[in-house]
Scaffold this motif. Sequence first.
Motif, short mmCIF file in Angstrom:
data_model
loop_
_atom_site.label_atom_id
_atom_site.label_comp_id
_atom_site.label_asym_id
_atom_site.label_seq_id
_atom_site.Cartn_x
_atom_site.Cartn_y
_atom_site.Cartn_z
N PHE A 6 -2.30 -5.21 1.83
CA PHE A 6 -2.25 -5.53 3.25
C PHE A 6 -0.83 -5.82 3.73
O PHE A 6 -0.64 -6.26 4.85
N ASP A 7 0.16 -5.58 2.89
CA ASP A 7 1.54 -5.91 3.25
C ASP A 7 1.99 -5.15 4.49
O ASP A 7 2.72 -5.69 5.32
N ARG A 8 1.55 -3.92 4.69
CA ARG A 8 1.92 -3.15 5.90
C ARG A 8 1.34 -3.81 7.15
O ARG A 8 2.00 -3.90 8.17
N LEU A 9 0.11 -4.31 7.07
CA LEU A 9 -0.51 -5.00 8.20
C LEU A 9 0.28 -6.26 8.55
O LEU A 9 0.55 -6.51 9.73
N LEU A 28 3.48 -5.33 10.29
CA LEU A 28 3.23 -4.95 11.69
C LEU A 28 3.05 -6.19 12.56
O LEU A 28 3.55 -6.25 13.68
N LEU A 29 2.32 -7.18 12.06
CA LEU A 29 2.12 -8.41 12.83
C LEU A 29 3.44 -9.16 13.03
O LEU A 29 3.70 -9.69 14.11
N ASP A 30 4.27 -9.19 12.00
CA ASP A 30 5.58 -9.83 12.12
C ASP A 30 6.44 -9.13 13.17
O ASP A 30 7.08 -9.77 14.00
N GLU A 31 6.46 -7.79 13.13
CA GLU A 31 7.26 -7.02 14.09
C GLU A 31 6.73 -7.18 15.51
O GLU A 31 7.50 -7.26 16.46
N ALA A 32 5.42 -7.23 15.66
CA ALA A 32 4.83 -7.41 16.99
C ALA A 32 5.21 -8.77 17.56
O ALA A 32 5.51 -8.89 18.74
#
Length: 150
Positions: free
Chosen positions: A14-17, A20-24
């Motif tokens: 789930f590291d990609r998820l 994405l949350l960090d970047e958002a």
Amino acid sequence: MFDFTPLYRSSVGFDRLFQLLDEAAATENQTYPPYNIERVGDNEYRITMAVAGFGPADVSIEAKGNTLTVTGKKAEKGTAGEMLHQGIAARGFERRFQMADHVEVKGADMDNGLLHISLKRELPEALKPRQIAINGVAPKLKAIDGEKAA
């Protein structure tokens, strides 16, 4: 800002998820330039950005992996007179968009200060649903009231 460290310890894949949350969360307060994202068809999308004052030579679009980056840099121009008020933003910008898997940039147009970027999701043939034939023995026909079986 959330700390996803405890989730990294107890989850796999789930590291990609989480990224994405960090970047958002990091880009949440970015407001320039304004943009729209719209669905044009079942698998077609369009991003429209307001880039008034920028020409096609001032804007670059790069798709790398699942990230679409739009960058605008205005060339410094000296004005003939003294600027008393500058309400038109001429600052550079960089806006990043995370794209889903198999979404590709199909083209970009600039019209009346708006940059339109066309996107399309194209699933590879291997991922599209397909029918699977069932192999087996042909069914035997039963004789009905005195007829011979085939």
